[in-house]
Scaffold this active site. Structure first.
Site, mmCIF file in Angstrom:
data_model
loop_
_atom_site.group_PDB
_atom_site.id
_atom_site.type_symbol
_atom_site.label_atom_id
_atom_site.label_comp_id
_atom_site.label_asym_id
_atom_site.label_seq_id
_atom_site.Cartn_x
_atom_site.Cartn_y
_atom_site.Cartn_z
ATOM 1 N N ASP A 204 73.560 130.017 39.975
ATOM 2 C CA ASP A 204 74.512 131.099 39.758
ATOM 3 C C ASP A 204 74.669 131.989 40.988
ATOM 4 O O ASP A 204 75.696 132.632 41.176
ATOM 5 C CB ASP A 204 74.052 131.939 38.555
ATOM 6 C CG ASP A 204 74.999 133.095 38.269
ATOM 7 O OD1 ASP A 204 76.178 132.822 37.996
ATOM 8 O OD2 ASP A 204 74.562 134.251 38.328
ATOM 9 N N HIS A 285 78.619 138.731 34.879
ATOM 10 C CA HIS A 285 79.894 139.100 35.496
ATOM 11 C C HIS A 285 80.049 138.601 36.928
ATOM 12 O O HIS A 285 81.081 138.828 37.553
ATOM 13 C CB HIS A 285 80.051 140.627 35.478
ATOM 14 C CG HIS A 285 79.977 141.203 34.094
ATOM 15 N ND1 HIS A 285 81.008 141.108 33.193
ATOM 16 C CD2 HIS A 285 78.967 141.852 33.456
ATOM 17 C CE1 HIS A 285 80.662 141.683 32.057
ATOM 18 N NE2 HIS A 285 79.426 142.145 32.182
ATOM 19 N N ARG A 286 79.001 137.927 37.453
ATOM 20 C CA ARG A 286 79.098 137.464 38.832
ATOM 21 C C ARG A 286 80.242 136.469 39.000
ATOM 22 O O ARG A 286 80.956 136.474 40.008
ATOM 23 C CB ARG A 286 77.764 136.846 39.278
ATOM 24 C CG ARG A 286 77.756 136.437 40.754
ATOM 25 C CD ARG A 286 76.412 135.895 41.193
ATOM 26 N NE ARG A 286 75.434 136.959 41.375
ATOM 27 C CZ ARG A 286 74.284 137.037 40.711
ATOM 28 N NH1 ARG A 286 73.988 136.117 39.824
ATOM 29 N NH2 ARG A 286 73.447 138.016 40.939
ATOM 30 N N GLY A 287 80.437 135.600 38.006
ATOM 31 C CA GLY A 287 81.513 134.618 38.087
ATOM 32 C C GLY A 287 82.882 135.266 38.209
ATOM 33 O O GLY A 287 83.715 134.832 39.009
ATOM 34 N N ILE A 290 83.159 136.867 41.849
ATOM 35 C CA ILE A 290 83.318 135.863 42.904
ATOM 36 C C ILE A 290 84.653 135.149 42.771
ATOM 37 O O ILE A 290 85.308 134.804 43.768
ATOM 38 C CB ILE A 290 82.157 134.851 42.882
ATOM 39 C CG1 ILE A 290 80.822 135.546 43.161
ATOM 40 C CG2 ILE A 290 82.376 133.754 43.925
ATOM 41 C CD1 ILE A 290 80.709 136.161 44.537
#
Length: 348
Positions: A204, A285-287, A290
């Protein structure tokens, strides 16, 4: 002394997704790197070195192990020279030289000390002074950090790499010495899934992920052989034939870098990003973040200042497959739009 030319990036046959992911990370190192999953012999390392070769030269202070930017990081240079290297701070600027962007390779057996930096014991014993020996992350600043077989590294070392890639800073804390230095680099990790995968938590942390395999069409495989044979026969002549295309690509990357801060995203497209992440089952929420950065970088690479729907779709295929929740032993997804369609069908 003349050096043998690097195989041109623009001469590589196929592997368009891998090449796109590499270019995006060069334009925007804030994407936190790219993980390339695939079998050996698929031009992974060749592509990385070839892309570095066409990038413009960068200014550095002569003999500076931290690769600092003379135009923006002179005060940091003075601070490091004074507090870490035990030298007088001074006001004089050292000589500035131009050099190529480098591909810094991380050995599989690298320890955390080798990566982060450690205390210079020889200097401490001889002079009775504490001084830090910079690590690989110092060498990687403003360069490309290439990590082959990243899945075979110690998890803690991978964590350190990904932290620095995301934050742009490396912190060294050794024997009472504590300081930070810039560590902004393009991170490229490669791995063969047959030799074991990375933990989901580490997967991830890579901004983009692409899965590649050997080219399956006869025509393209013949083209690969012909071009490689021509390069081996006369590397300089072969590189010269691709010079115009290489120069055009270098200009395109430079323009994209300068254009990126101006790229705008209409609010409805933010909802599209959020819906996509929710529909395919992405945690955290990283997806989303990015994916937004990637869509903006795609627009900049295309010479635009507004993100389009196609940018969102392309970004999804690069950003989300390795973030989709999987059952044990389940392979990484290879088509996000298909996952969305299945999720929509189930919901109905």
């Amino acid at each position: 002394m003349n050096t043998r030319p690097i195989y041109p990036f623009t001469a590589l046959v196929g592997q368009d997704t891998m090449k796109l992911a590499l270019m995006l990370n060069v334009v925007n190192p804030g994407l936190s790197g790219v993980l390339i999953r695939g079998e050996k012999g698929t031009a992974k390392s060749t592509a990385v070195r070839a892309l570095a070769d066409i990038l413009p030269e960068i200014p550095v202070f002569r003999d500076d192990p931290y690769q600092l930017d003379p135009n923006e990081e002179f005060e940091i240079y003075r601070e490091i020279r004074h507090t870490v290297r035990g030298e007088a701070a001074g006001a004089d600027r050292p000589e500035v030289v131009m050099r190529k962007v480098r591909v810094v390779e991380l050995p599989v057996g690298a320890t955390e000390d080798r990566v982060v930096g450690t205390l210079d014991l020889e200097h401490a014993l001889k002079k009775g002074e504490k001084r830090v020996e910079p690590g690989i992350l110092a060498q990687a600043h403003r360069n490309i950090l290439y990590v082959d077989e990243v899945n075979l590294l110690d998890d803690h070392v991978v964590d350190v790499l990904l932290d620095s890639a995301a934050m742009g800073v490396n912190t060294i804390e050794r024997e009472g010495v504590s300081f930070s230095h810039p560590a902004r680099f393009t991170l490229v990790g490669t791995m063969n899934p047959e030799e074991g995968d990375l933990r989901p938590q580490l997967l991830d942390r890579f901004g983009l992920c692409v899965t590649i395999e050997g080219i399956r069409t006869t025509e393209d495989r013949v083209a690969i052989m012909e071009r490689r044979a021509a390069f081996d026969l006369d590397a300089e002549a072969f590189a010269a034939r691709w010079q115009a295309e290489s120069a055009a690509l270098a200009d395109r990357l430079l323009i994209a870098r300068s254009l990126y801060p101006e790229v705008q995203v209409e609010r409805p497209l933010l909802f599209e990003i959020a819906r996509t992440c929710l529909e395919v089952g992405v945690d955290g929420h990283r997806g989303d973040i990015i994916m937004l950065k990637t869509a903006k970088t795609l627009a900049a690479l295309d010479g635009r200042t507004e993100v389009a729907t196609d940018d969102i779709r392309t970004a999804a295929e690069l950003v989300l497959p390795h973030r989709v929740r999987r059952q044990p032993l389940m392979e990484i997804a290879d088509n996000v739009q298909a996952l969305r369609a299945r999720a929509s069908a189930k919901a109905n």
